[in-house]
Enzyme design. Structure first.
Site, PDB file in Angstrom:
ATOM      1  N   SER A 112      38.356  34.640  40.178  1.00  0.00           N
ATOM      2  CA  SER A 112      38.678  34.715  41.765  1.00  0.00           C
ATOM      3  C   SER A 112      38.134  35.828  42.389  1.00  0.00           C
ATOM      4  CB  SER A 112      40.155  34.653  42.000  1.00  0.00           C
ATOM      5  OG  SER A 112      40.804  35.963  41.770  1.00  0.00           O
ATOM      6  N   SER A 114      39.541  38.041  44.144  1.00  0.00           N
ATOM      7  CA  SER A 114      40.719  39.167  44.061  1.00  0.00           C
ATOM      8  C   SER A 114      40.821  39.777  42.601  1.00  0.00           C
ATOM      9  CB  SER A 114      41.798  38.757  44.723  1.00  0.00           C
ATOM     10  OG  SER A 114      42.463  37.641  44.153  1.00  0.00           O
ATOM     11  N   CYS A 115      40.894  38.858  41.919  1.00  0.00           N
ATOM     12  CA  CYS A 115      41.687  39.156  40.169  1.00  0.00           C
ATOM     13  C   CYS A 115      40.663  39.586  39.384  1.00  0.00           C
ATOM     14  CB  CYS A 115      42.727  38.401  39.760  1.00  0.00           C
ATOM     15  SG  CYS A 115      41.995  36.607  39.318  1.00  0.00           S
ATOM     16  N   GLY A 116      39.358  38.855  39.515  1.00  0.00           N
ATOM     17  CA  GLY A 116      38.352  39.083  38.555  1.00  0.00           C
ATOM     18  C   GLY A 116      38.593  38.110  37.242  1.00  0.00           C
ATOM     19  N   CYS A 118      40.296  35.490  34.831  1.00  0.00           N
ATOM     20  CA  CYS A 118      41.646  35.045  34.569  1.00  0.00           C
ATOM     21  C   CYS A 118      41.496  33.988  33.387  1.00  0.00           C
ATOM     22  CB  CYS A 118      42.100  34.107  35.738  1.00  0.00           C
ATOM     23  SG  CYS A 118      42.197  35.188  37.436  1.00  0.00           S
TER      24      CYS A 118
END
Length: 287
Positions: A112, A114-116, A118
């Site tokens: 994503s 935002s989170c890198g 996953c």
């Protein structure tokens, strides 16, 4: 490709006055990365430099390290029901004989903005074996990269001045490569800072300049474990961020010899690991 920004209507309220106007927003679209025809990962990214993004992602995964290992990268036609090309699917073809790590073939990774990354099963799966060592404290004949704090402190302003799309949207992260003398080598923007780093690393792979052993990587925002990993995999000895690092990023930096600097704002900064590359004039204060 002309899809970096899009226009949307916005209701603007200023000091009680209401008006309607178009606003320029950063574009965000999915990119599916296939490896030798097999789906590998999906990332939410800002369109542009897609081939470099895919190549850089595969450097961080330990698949690619030399330009000769890359055969080609193409957009995949027929990505929609009607067979049209959305330019949101790329296929990376490796050269004959390139050994593909097993971890890349047996998982579907969703990335994503935002989170890198996953869905990694464990930290061990992220700690991919690096091709190049950046630990230069063990008597290497090549002197380590060494920066004056004053030079390092001036890099965020140079990064900000080079962010073209941010000036229009206010919604992009940036990553930049500098020489140890402070010369700007390259800068990429993306809705995800991990994508911006992949675009930098991918361009270096395509240009045959890996490892990036005499460079400094500067990122807007925070320094996550993933960004530290990407720096290590590209042979970058110093990672600096304008915001905080994560605890795992600090652990990885200490483990690999990476210099990690956080809260790089004005003349202030925190050095979390690899302090031998910072030309410190005063003794550290104990506390």
């Amino acid at each position: 490709m002309g899809r970096v920004t899009e226009r949307r209507k916005v209701i603007r309220i200023r000091d009680g006055a209401v008006s309607t106007r178009p606003d320029t927003l950063v574009a965000e679209e999915p990119l599916e990365i296939r490896l030798n025809g097999k789906p590998l990962a999906i990332t939410m990214r800002t369109p542009g430099d897609d081939f470099a993004l895919a190549a850089g992602f595969l450097v961080s995964e330990g698949v690619l390290g030399e330009v000769d290992e890359l055969q080609n990268i193409v957009y995949c036609a027929g990505a929609t029901v009607d067979g049209s090309n959305t330019y949101n699917v790329v296929d990376v073809r490796t050269a004959p004989g390139v050994v593909i790590p097993d971890i890349t073939l047996e998982r579907n990774v969703y990335t994503s903005s935002s989170c890198g990354l996953c869905g990694k099963a464990s930290l061990d799966a992220v700690r991919t074996t690096a091709r190049w060592t950046i630990d230069d404290t063990a008597g290497d004949t090549t002197p380590p990269v060494r920066l004056e704090p004053e030079l390092l402190a001036g890099l965020p302003d140079r990064l900000r001045a080079a962010q073209r799309v941010f000036d229009r949207t206010g919604g992009l992260h940036a990553a930049a490569l500098f020489t140890e003398e402070g010369e700007l080598l390259d800068i990429r923007e993306d809705v995800g800072r991990h994508n911006a780093v992949d675009k930098l690393v991918g361009r270096a792979l395509q240009n045959g300049t890996l490892p990036l052993s005499r460079t400094v990587l500067l990122v807007s925002g925070r320094a996550s474990f993933e960004l530290a990993q990407k720096a290590v995999m590209a042979g970058i000895p110093m990672l600096a961020a304008v915001s905080a690092p994560s605890s795992l990023a600090v652990d990885l930096a200490a483990e690999t010899g990476l210099t990690l600097v956080g809260f790089l704002r004005g003349a202030s900064m925190n050095v979390y690991a690899g302090e031998h590359r910072i030309a410190l004039r005063a003794a550290a204060t104990q506390g």
